[in-house]
Design a protein around this motif. Structure first.
Motif, short mmCIF file in Angstrom:
data_model
loop_
_atom_site.label_atom_id
_atom_site.label_comp_id
_atom_site.label_asym_id
_atom_site.label_seq_id
_atom_site.Cartn_x
_atom_site.Cartn_y
_atom_site.Cartn_z
N THR A 1 0.52 -1.13 -0.17
CA THR A 1 0.56 0.05 -0.33
C THR A 1 1.47 1.45 0.08
O THR A 1 1.35 1.29 0.69
N ASP A 2 0.28 2.02 -0.59
CA ASP A 2 0.86 3.36 -0.43
C ASP A 2 -0.01 4.49 0.39
O ASP A 2 0.25 5.82 0.38
N SER A 3 -1.30 4.14 0.72
CA SER A 3 -1.51 4.98 1.59
C SER A 3 -2.58 4.64 2.87
O SER A 3 -3.15 5.22 4.00
N LEU A 4 -3.22 3.05 2.89
CA LEU A 4 -4.04 2.63 3.55
C LEU A 4 -3.37 2.74 5.32
O LEU A 4 -1.99 2.35 5.78
N GLY A 5 -3.88 3.36 6.77
CA GLY A 5 -4.02 3.68 7.64
C GLY A 5 -3.69 2.12 8.27
O GLY A 5 -2.14 1.46 8.89
N ALA A 6 -4.03 1.28 8.00
CA ALA A 6 -3.89 0.19 8.61
C ALA A 6 -4.35 -1.27 8.55
O ALA A 6 -6.17 -1.38 7.90
N LEU A 7 -4.43 -2.69 8.17
CA LEU A 7 -4.98 -3.84 7.91
C LEU A 7 -4.47 -4.59 9.12
O LEU A 7 -3.77 -4.87 9.37
N ALA A 8 -5.89 -5.34 9.72
CA ALA A 8 -5.92 -5.61 10.63
C ALA A 8 -6.31 -7.57 9.98
O ALA A 8 -7.63 -7.24 8.99
N SER A 9 -5.79 -8.64 10.37
CA SER A 9 -6.44 -9.83 9.74
C SER A 9 -5.71 -10.94 10.89
O SER A 9 -4.57 -10.97 10.90
N SER A 10 -6.59 -11.93 10.81
CA SER A 10 -6.87 -12.95 11.43
C SER A 10 -6.80 -14.44 10.63
O SER A 10 -6.30 -15.26 10.80
N TYR A 11 -7.14 -13.86 9.79
CA TYR A 11 -6.95 -14.93 8.55
C TYR A 11 -5.24 -15.00 8.02
O TYR A 11 -4.26 -13.67 7.77
N SER A 12 -4.51 -15.66 8.31
CA SER A 12 -3.60 -16.42 7.15
C SER A 12 -3.14 -17.37 7.78
O SER A 12 -3.45 -18.29 7.97
N ASN A 13 -1.82 -18.38 6.99
CA ASN A 13 -1.42 -19.64 7.35
C ASN A 13 -1.57 -20.82 8.47
O ASN A 13 -1.77 -21.50 8.49
N LEU B 1 -9.91 -3.28 7.58
CA LEU B 1 -9.45 -1.78 7.59
C LEU B 1 -9.49 -0.52 7.33
O LEU B 1 -10.78 -0.06 8.33
N VAL B 2 -8.57 -0.18 8.19
CA VAL B 2 -8.70 0.70 9.55
C VAL B 2 -7.59 3.07 8.06
O VAL B 2 -6.96 2.23 8.05
N ASP B 3 -8.25 3.85 7.73
CA ASP B 3 -7.24 5.31 7.67
C ASP B 3 -8.21 6.33 8.42
O ASP B 3 -9.31 6.65 8.51
N VAL C 1 -12.78 1.43 7.70
CA VAL C 1 -13.67 1.68 6.20
C VAL C 1 -14.40 0.47 5.81
O VAL C 1 -14.93 0.39 4.80
N PHE C 2 -13.66 -0.82 5.93
CA PHE C 2 -14.02 -2.28 5.80
C PHE C 2 -13.74 -3.07 6.78
O PHE C 2 -12.85 -2.79 7.24
N GLU C 3 -14.80 -3.96 7.09
CA GLU C 3 -14.46 -5.15 7.47
C GLU C 3 -15.44 -6.58 7.39
O GLU C 3 -16.71 -6.55 6.54
N LEU C 4 -14.63 -7.41 7.23
CA LEU C 4 -15.05 -8.48 7.04
C LEU C 4 -14.65 -9.77 8.08
O LEU C 4 -14.04 -10.10 8.51
N PRO C 5 -16.02 -9.95 8.93
CA PRO C 5 -15.78 -10.72 9.90
C PRO C 5 -16.13 -12.39 9.55
O PRO C 5 -16.22 -12.76 8.80
N LEU C 6 -14.54 -12.72 10.55
CA LEU C 6 -14.28 -13.84 10.48
C LEU C 6 -14.58 -14.84 11.60
O LEU C 6 -14.34 -15.30 12.28
#
Length: 581
Positions: A455-467, A497-499, A504-509
């Motif tokens: 990213t060149d501008s996104l404040g933050a992404l947090a993810s509990s989805y990973s390998n 996603l937070v900015d 700005v977006f969330e996908l519950p898992l």
């Protein structure tokens, strides 16, 4: 309980045989249809008798007893066996249930599934309980036994992983060992434990699957000598022919990250290759949006369009994988004794069915989906919302490493020298560098560096989805990272996603912090939104879900962020260790 995965009880077998005598009536009769007989490699005309979830008879005879039988006019349809996905990863935001239900409606009625996430998300006994519940899904669900975690784990976590392997090999729902991503450990580093598990799998008469992208002929031969039976990493026709010549059952792939199938068929045609008996398709765990038109039906269509003979195109989706996995007595054909998986086609050149019968029941009829009535006891079996009983804070965000990770594409990372001030509260927008953190989901450790190209501008992404199921945090702003983490924790796991302080977006898992509980069609829409947002924030590649999944995967070059720290993949060395909190 549905017995189609393994066997039918004696009472059921007697009933099946009595249908031929007229003592029992078939539950469904498909009359005057054209169907594919894979053993004769011919289109046949006649009738198909079904009793509950099993094919009783195909041929010219009609049953003597039709009491209570559902009569289906098949004169305008061509019927082919349900398709088989031999290499499914049923955790790519979707879950095994949502994938199986969607797959069945689009004609793919048998899936051979990766078991990796069960090894991280729940106890072995509860995972095996889930496998029994999946037997009630419309698709027939088989599984693999993984030998390696695809990343490097801390000692106690690796021990817990290893303790489960033999039980998975022995489980009767498991029909192959693999895919073996740690093949270099076996071949070059003398890993006797994995080699022992490989031999135990062979002793159980189950095939082994390799993972050998770019392998030389010598490497392919060595791994064949060590027991490998199949391989799915061909990227072109030369790779396919090389594997076939060594004797591998060869998967040919059409996936979101490697849509190689059209080029493979083009190359095979140029080489006048016309023998398809040891080939099978796979979509290799594509992300949700790739499946808008279905799963294996897409591959068959590409084969037919490339000039593959129509019957061969269908057999690569049905009989060939069934024969390879030693399950041809259950699936892969429309013959007496098989599970009643039937796809009704308008035209043999159009593999997307207008109607589907799976395990003897309609899941799609005349273009209308029929919602199955089944539930999965996720919570009872240890798959619940992610419950984090710890907080992250400013002290966790120390970025002092001199080496960062530079994205070459969605999944390949190279090291680069960090030359900006990483102590700032926010990184500048005139660079495509962002803070990157991998945090233990138990809050015990963290690994911090910078990621270039996300990213060149996104404040933050947090993810509990990973390998590995650990937490990924990426972004320009330390305060936004904290907020994204807090929101991800609040919703019980997911992608947030937070900015500039705004969500700005969330996908519950909600299923273990890894999987959505949405139907696949709805999840496709959410994934599309995620991609659009990330594109707006400077993500220039195509599949960010795979980026998140593979950040810690040690089967890909060149540098990875893992629970042990920043790793050099080729040397298997920790460059900078993780930090205990």
């Amino acid at each position: 309980m549905n017995e189609t995965r393994f066997r039918w009880r004696n009472r059921q077998l007697r009933e099946h045989a009595s249908v031929m005598d007229g003592t029992h009536a078939p539950t469904k009769l498909i009359k005057h249809t054209t169907y594919l007989n894979v053993y004769l490699k011919q289109w046949m005309t006649g009738h198909i008798w079904l009793y509950e979830d099993r094919i009783i008879y195909t041929g010219s005879e009609l049953p003597a007893n039709l009491e209570g039988t559902e009569i289906i006019d098949g004169k305008d349809s061509y019927i082919v066996p349900g398709y088989i996905e031999p290499h499914a990863h049923p955790f790519q935001l979707y879950n095994p249930r949502s994938l199986a239900e969607y797959a069945a409606r689009t004609g793919t009625t048998s899936l051979i599934n990766d078991n990796l996430m069960w090894l991280f998300l729940t106890k072995k006994e509860k995972a095996f309980s889930l496998l029994e519940e999946f037997m009630d899904l419309p698709a027939t669900m088989y599984w693999w036994a993984r030998f390696d975690p695809q990343s490097v784990l801390r000692d106690e976590e690796r021990e817990a992983f290893d303790e489960q392997v033999v039980s998975w090999i022995e489980h009767d729902a498991v029909i192959q060992g693999g895919e073996l991503t740690a093949w270099t450990d076996v071949l070059y580093n003398g890993d006797e434990q994995i080699l022992h598990w490989m031999q135990e799998t062979k002793r159980a008469r189950k095939p082994l699957e390799a993972h050998l992208p770019g392998a030389s002929e010598k490497t392919l031969v060595k791994m064949r000598l060590l027991g490998m039976d199949s391989e799915h990493e061909s990227m072109n026709a030369d790779d396919v022919i090389k594997r076939l010549s060594v004797g591998y059952q060869t998967g040919i792939r059409y996936s979101s990250i490697r849509p190689d199938l059209p080029e493979i068929f083009k190359g095979l045609k140029e080489k006048n290759h016309t023998h398809y008996d040891h080939l099978m398709y796979t979509t290799d765990g594509s992300t949700p949006g790739f499946y808008r038109e279905g799963l294996i039906n897409m591959c068959i269509r590409l084969a037919i369009e490339a000039g593959v003979p129509v019957i061969d195109a269908y057999m690569m989706a049905t009989y060939q994988p069934a024969r390879h996995f030693n399950i041809e007595n259950r699936v892969g054909s429309i013959n007496s004794g098989r599970v009643a998986h039937l796809n009704f086609l308008t035209d043999p050149k159009d593999p997307t069915p207008h109607s589907v019968i799976a395990k003897g029941e309609w899941v799609k009829r005349d273009g209308e989906d029929i919602k199955p009535e089944n539930t999965i006891q996720w919570k009872k079996n240890g798959i619940d919302h992610l419950n984090l009983d710890w907080e992250m804070n400013e002290h966790d965000m120390q970025f002092s490493m001199p080496i960062g990770m530079k994205m070459i594409n969605d999944v390949i990372m190279k090291p680069y020298a960090i030359d900006l001030d990483a102590s700032a509260s926010q990184l500048p927008d005139d660079t495509d560098e962002a803070f990157l953190m991998l945090m233990d989901r138990e809050g015990k450790w963290t690994v911090n560096t910078l990621l270039k190209g996300f990213t060149d501008s996104l404040g933050a992404l947090a993810s509990s989805y990973s390998n590995t199921g650990d937490l990924i945090l990426i972004g320009k702003s330390r305060s936004d990272i904290e907020k994204a983490f807090s929101r991800m924790k609040e919703i019980g796991g997911g992608i947030v996603l937070v900015d500039q302080g705004k969500i700005v977006f969330e996908l519950p898992l909600p299923l273990g912090g890894i999987m959505s509980d949405l139907p696949l069609e709805d999840l496709m829409q959410e994934e599309s939104k995620l991609k659009e947002y990330l594109k707006e924030y400077g993500f220039s590649f195509s599949d960010p879900v795979y980026t998140l999944l593979f950040l810690s995967s040690m089967h890909l070059p060149y540098i990875r962020i893992t629970p042990l720290g920043i790793m050099d993949v080729k040397k298997k060395e920790v460059l900078y260790p993780s930090i205990m909190r």
